[in-house]
Scaffold this motif. Structure first.
Motif, PDB file in Angstrom:
ATOM      1  N   PHE A 112      -1.165  -3.645  14.508  1.00 36.25           N
ATOM      2  CA  PHE A 112      -2.002  -3.565  13.314  1.00 36.25           C
ATOM      3  C   PHE A 112      -1.893  -2.216  12.606  1.00 36.25           C
ATOM      4  O   PHE A 112      -2.423  -2.050  11.500  1.00 36.25           O
ATOM      5  CB  PHE A 112      -3.454  -3.890  13.651  1.00 36.25           C
ATOM      6  N   GLN A 124      -7.904  -8.243   3.655  1.00 35.66           N
ATOM      7  CA  GLN A 124      -8.840  -8.795   4.637  1.00 35.66           C
ATOM      8  C   GLN A 124      -9.965  -9.588   3.962  1.00 35.66           C
ATOM      9  O   GLN A 124     -10.372 -10.639   4.458  1.00 35.66           O
ATOM     10  CB  GLN A 124      -9.424  -7.663   5.493  1.00 35.66           C
ATOM     11  N   ARG A 171     -13.180  -9.988  16.233  1.00 30.93           N
ATOM     12  CA  ARG A 171     -11.728 -10.167  16.150  1.00 30.93           C
ATOM     13  C   ARG A 171     -11.113  -9.292  15.055  1.00 30.93           C
ATOM     14  O   ARG A 171      -9.919  -8.990  15.097  1.00 30.93           O
ATOM     15  CB  ARG A 171     -11.391 -11.642  15.884  1.00 30.93           C
ATOM     16  N   LEU A 172     -11.927  -8.881  14.079  1.00 32.75           N
ATOM     17  CA  LEU A 172     -11.418  -8.035  13.007  1.00 32.75           C
ATOM     18  C   LEU A 172     -11.496  -6.554  13.340  1.00 32.75           C
ATOM     19  O   LEU A 172     -10.818  -5.741  12.713  1.00 32.75           O
ATOM     20  CB  LEU A 172     -12.179  -8.310  11.706  1.00 32.75           C
ATOM     21  N   GLN A 196      -8.273  -4.949  14.204  1.00 35.41           N
ATOM     22  CA  GLN A 196      -7.264  -5.037  13.163  1.00 35.41           C
ATOM     23  C   GLN A 196      -7.505  -4.075  12.011  1.00 35.41           C
ATOM     24  O   GLN A 196      -6.625  -3.892  11.170  1.00 35.41           O
ATOM     25  CB  GLN A 196      -7.227  -6.461  12.586  1.00 35.41           C
ATOM     26  N   THR A 197      -8.689  -3.489  11.954  1.00 39.37           N
ATOM     27  CA  THR A 197      -9.107  -2.800  10.735  1.00 39.37           C
ATOM     28  C   THR A 197      -9.641  -1.403  11.003  1.00 39.37           C
ATOM     29  O   THR A 197     -10.163  -1.100  12.079  1.00 39.37           O
ATOM     30  CB  THR A 197     -10.209  -3.608  10.021  1.00 39.37           C
ATOM     31  N   ALA A 247      -3.327  -1.709   8.868  1.00 40.61           N
ATOM     32  CA  ALA A 247      -4.707  -1.221   8.808  1.00 40.61           C
ATOM     33  C   ALA A 247      -4.854   0.037   7.969  1.00 40.61           C
ATOM     34  O   ALA A 247      -5.914   0.282   7.394  1.00 40.61           O
ATOM     35  CB  ALA A 247      -5.244  -0.974  10.208  1.00 40.61           C
TER      36      ALA A 247
END
Length: 404
Positions: free
Chosen positions: A133, A146, A66-67, A70-71, A137
């Motif tokens: 994101f 995070q 899930r990350l 986003q990253t 990010a």
């Protein structure tokens, strides 16, 4: 503000080009295994720089799915290292008061690969193709945020953006947070500046090596020095207030004993550079003399005039060949804000194991570099290490770590 106590390192995790975890990094560093290789993540054949330090982890590997969306890679590397550092320290964040835990990291380039993908989507497909994101990010504080969110760490959080010097500035600020109101700080830094956009930006500095041979591309303090090799990775450390660490019976790698930072005057001003002053400030802050230092982990720019200035600063404090100096980063590259935390890990493991890792490659010191450059591993007692880092355009930082 609480009574000042010692800042103790109780957990550490390296994610490096020559080792995807701490154990592999340290074994490779002592054995001379290089993580410098030909860039394969994209077609770099038209770039003058084709060698980089690449971490042997795929995007998103060991990171929560899930990350991943986003990253950027630099944050993913820090999340992996953060989990490992907490496990190494034997800490479970959910069992600690949220406002007693802090996160302080360093960044130099931010989420450049993520940003490049989103900008390309914007240009080719329009604004509706850009994900939400993108707004976070790429940002320098993304890793701090995070790590804080994932671990429920709500104490004083921040990010230092002083290029390579930031890697030591973050640890210096972590110690300050412990002296104020935190019990635990997750600190350090990672980078992932090996993409087309990031590499193009770095080339404008004129400081990168264009040599295609990994064994000869990065040779700080050497007659054949020709610039540095960029790289990705870094390290995350757990630093605790002494009272908190002792109360839970934590294993201790060492102490962050002293820190100082300076900024160089404008070139052409006639005023001298201030690296020596930063070194002297860190030693004074730690309450140690130059004779107490067993090894210096150098900045090692790999650029002749910068190497000479660093050597001059070291000889002004320690005398000619007055202290062993090493730059094991020749095996993994200049990692910008991620490099100094990785050096701190190496210094603490050198203290633990009684061995100074060498500077690999090179054959002869450049004129003006009158230092005792360690070229083969030296075994013996190591109790105090000085770390030096310089950031682009004048940032200087020095940190002292010692056995606890």
């Amino acid at each position: 503000m609480r009574e000042p106590g010692r800042a103790l390192v109780t957990g550490l995790a390296a994610v490096a080009p020559n080792g995807a975890d701490t154990r592999e990094f340290w074994a490779s560093t002592l054995a001379g295994v290089s993580g410098l290789r030909r860039i394969s993540r994209f077609n770099a054949e038209d770039f003058p720089v084709r060698i980089a330090g690449l971490v042997p982890l795929r995007d998103g590997e060991d990171c929560e799915p899930r990350l991943n969306v986003q990253t950027d890679r630099w944050t993913q590397l820090a999340l992996v290292a953060g989990d490992r550092a907490l496990a190494d320290a034997g800490l479970v964040p959910a069992e600690l008061p949220a406002y007693d835990m802090a996160v302080i990291t360093a960044s130099s380039s931010g989420g450049n690969e993520f940003g490049q993908r989103e900008i390309q989507a914007l240009w080719s497909e329009g604004p509706r193709s850009v994900g939400p994101f993108q707004s976070i990010a790429w940002f320098y504080a993304a890793t701090t945020g995070q790590l804080s969110i994932k671990n429920g760490m709500k104490g004083p959080c921040g990010v230092l953006v002083t290029e390579q010097a930031g890697g030591l500035d973050a640890l210096g600020q972590a110690r300050r947070a412990l002296r104020r109101d935190a019990d635990v700080v997750l600190t350090g830094g990672t980078e992932a500046p090996v993409g087309p956009y990031a590499l193009t930006c770095q080339l404008t500095s004129g400081l990168l090596s264009t040599v295609d041979d990994p064994a000869r591309a990065y040779l700080p303090f050497d007659v054949d020095a020709c610039g540095h090799v960029p790289g990705e990775g870094g390290a995350i450390l757990v630093v605790e207030n002494e009272e908190h660490a002792r109360a839970r019976g934590a294993r201790v790698y060492g102490e962050i004993a002293g820190y100082s930072a300076t900024f160089d005057p404008r070139p052409g001003s006639g005023r001298p550079p201030t690296l020596a002053r930063a070194i002297e400030g860190a030693l004074a802050d730690a309450g140690v003399d130059a004779a107490d230092v067993d090894v210096v982990f150098a900045d090692g720019a790999g650029v002749p005039d910068q190497d000479r200035r660093e050597a001059e600063a070291l000889t002004s404090v320690f005398g000619p060949r007055g202290v062993p100096v090493t730059a094991p980063k020749t095996l993994y590259g200049r990692l910008y804000a991620g490099g100094p935390p990785l050096d701190v890990v190496a210094a603490l493991l050198a203290i633990r194991d009684g061995v100074v890792p060498p500077t690999y490659g090179g054959s002869r010191l450049a004129p003006g570099c009158d230092i005792d450059l360690v070229r083969e591993a030296r075994h013996g007692t190591v109790r105090t290490a000085l770390l030096v880092a310089r950031g682009f355009d004048g940032f200087n930082a020095a940190l002292v770590v010692r056995a606890a």
